[in-house]
Design a protein around this motif. Sequence first.
Motif, PDB file in Angstrom:
ATOM      1  N   GLU A   1      92.248  24.306 -51.374  1.00 17.75           N
ATOM      2  CA  GLU A   1      92.448  25.287 -50.457  1.00 17.75           C
ATOM      3  C   GLU A   1      91.958  24.245 -48.980  1.00 17.75           C
ATOM      4  N   ASN A   2      93.162  24.403 -47.936  1.00 19.94           N
ATOM      5  CA  ASN A   2      92.702  23.747 -46.528  1.00 19.94           C
ATOM      6  C   ASN A   2      92.523  22.335 -46.720  1.00 19.94           C
ATOM      7  N   VAL A   3      93.378  21.531 -47.713  1.00 16.51           N
ATOM      8  CA  VAL A   3      93.270  20.350 -48.170  1.00 16.51           C
ATOM      9  C   VAL A   3      94.404  19.651 -47.386  1.00 16.51           C
ATOM     10  N   ASN A   4      94.103  18.176 -46.707  1.00 16.44           N
ATOM     11  CA  ASN A   4      94.909  17.611 -45.912  1.00 16.44           C
ATOM     12  C   ASN A   4      95.584  16.383 -46.774  1.00 16.44           C
ATOM     13  N   LEU A   5      96.726  16.704 -47.060  1.00 12.22           N
ATOM     14  CA  LEU A   5      97.556  15.640 -48.119  1.00 12.22           C
ATOM     15  C   LEU A   5      98.585  15.010 -47.090  1.00 12.22           C
ATOM     16  N   LYS A   6      98.494  15.006 -45.867  1.00  7.77           N
ATOM     17  CA  LYS A   6      99.379  14.372 -45.093  1.00  7.77           C
ATOM     18  C   LYS A   6      99.823  13.105 -45.281  1.00  7.77           C
ATOM     19  N   GLY A   7     100.937  12.655 -45.799  1.00  8.38           N
ATOM     20  CA  GLY A   7     101.493  11.497 -46.056  1.00  8.38           C
ATOM     21  C   GLY A   7     101.080  11.012 -47.370  1.00  8.38           C
ATOM     22  N   ALA A   8     100.427  11.753 -48.316  1.00  2.91           N
ATOM     23  CA  ALA A   8     100.023  11.486 -49.612  1.00  2.91           C
ATOM     24  C   ALA A   8     101.382  11.292 -50.394  1.00  2.91           C
ATOM     25  N   ASN A   9     100.823  10.377 -51.402  1.00  2.00           N
ATOM     26  CA  ASN A   9     101.999  10.201 -52.643  1.00  2.00           C
ATOM     27  C   ASN A   9     101.579  11.148 -53.719  1.00  2.00           C
ATOM     28  N   LEU A  10     102.372  12.052 -53.983  1.00  2.00           N
ATOM     29  CA  LEU A  10     102.084  13.087 -55.219  1.00  2.00           C
ATOM     30  C   LEU A  10     103.240  12.832 -56.437  1.00  2.00           C
TER      31      LEU A  10
ATOM     32  N   ILE B   1      89.092  19.156 -48.767  1.00  3.30           N
ATOM     33  CA  ILE B   1      89.037  17.877 -49.214  1.00  3.30           C
ATOM     34  C   ILE B   1      89.890  17.049 -47.949  1.00  3.30           C
ATOM     35  N   ASN B   2      89.772  15.886 -47.570  1.00  5.06           N
ATOM     36  CA  ASN B   2      90.498  14.832 -46.729  1.00  5.06           C
ATOM     37  C   ASN B   2      91.270  13.832 -47.816  1.00  5.06           C
ATOM     38  N   LEU B   3      92.467  14.117 -48.296  1.00  3.35           N
ATOM     39  CA  LEU B   3      93.254  13.228 -48.930  1.00  3.35           C
ATOM     40  C   LEU B   3      94.453  12.472 -48.367  1.00  3.35           C
ATOM     41  N   GLU B   4      94.264  12.499 -46.923  1.00  3.56           N
ATOM     42  CA  GLU B   4      95.435  11.997 -46.202  1.00  3.56           C
ATOM     43  C   GLU B   4      95.912  10.588 -46.685  1.00  3.56           C
ATOM     44  N   ARG B   5      97.162  10.307 -46.761  1.00  2.00           N
ATOM     45  CA  ARG B   5      97.700   9.106 -47.411  1.00  2.00           C
ATOM     46  C   ARG B   5      97.166   8.716 -48.845  1.00  2.00           C
ATOM     47  N   ALA B   6      96.623   9.667 -49.444  1.00  2.00           N
ATOM     48  CA  ALA B   6      95.742   9.184 -50.636  1.00  2.00           C
ATOM     49  C   ALA B   6      97.188   8.897 -51.796  1.00  2.00           C
ATOM     50  N   LEU B   7      96.752   8.113 -52.840  1.00  2.00           N
ATOM     51  CA  LEU B   7      97.869   7.687 -53.656  1.00  2.00           C
ATOM     52  C   LEU B   7      97.479   8.590 -55.050  1.00  2.00           C
TER      53      LEU B   7
END
Length: 277
Positions: free
Chosen positions: A118-127, A100-106
């Motif tokens: 697995e193989n998730v894009n969380l680049k720049g995300a707020n966790l 899943i693509n969650l780049e920059r997701a809140l």
Amino acid sequence: SVEEYHFTNRVKESFVIMLRNGMTFYIKERLTDILNREMNIFLNMLEVMYKWNFELEEFECIETSYVQYNRKKNLHLRGIKLKGADLSRVYLYRANLEKINLERALLEGANLEEAILENVNLKGANLKDADLESATLEGVNLEGANLKRVNLERAKIRDVNLEGANMKRANLKGTNWKNENLKKVYLGGAILEGASLENVNLEGANLKGANLKEANLVGALLNKVDLKGTNLKETIFDEKQVELLYQTFNLYGCRVYLFETKAIISYKEYCVKNQKV
């Protein structure tokens, strides 16, 4: 085969119309539990798409609101694009988030317990404050992510990119970081009690005030690491690490792994053995 089947454009268009107008839009009777019915239909759609190996196009705000409404179901969101989506405090317990693509997701305060990432894009995300206890993180990109106070206790971690990530006061208790790269990662105040950090690259990492009680750091690269105020009770270092650190940091209370015998002795015993006292 079923796995190779792809939905026709007409079916895709029907799904989009349903999502935009509401799944119960054409029902004339009044429904007292409209939100639950809408959510159940949406979840059934996701289930169908998951079983038929279907990848939905990028979610819009309306579709995202359905995900936010979820409070009970274990969603299958594999392959869906949620780039930049606001999923703060969303319930994704045991959700399947593969590819899943969650780049920059809140995702601040989100519940991701036991979720599969697995193989998730969380680049720049707020966790920040998110709960990922016992979650599976494999091949996840967390570059530049905000992981302040995130709960990763007992999470299964492998091949994770944490370059530039902020893990201040994160709960990493009992995690296994063996062979991972944590170079220059901010771990100030993080809880790493009982964690395995064998052969981890911690060069330049900030562990100031962290809890490393009973953690295993044998073979880890510790050049320019900051251990000021760190809890090192029963922490295991190897002999090379001790020689690198003992003049700068207080290692009393930690333990030392001996390469030759593979024994683990107290730091006090090690000092006596090597005439450092």
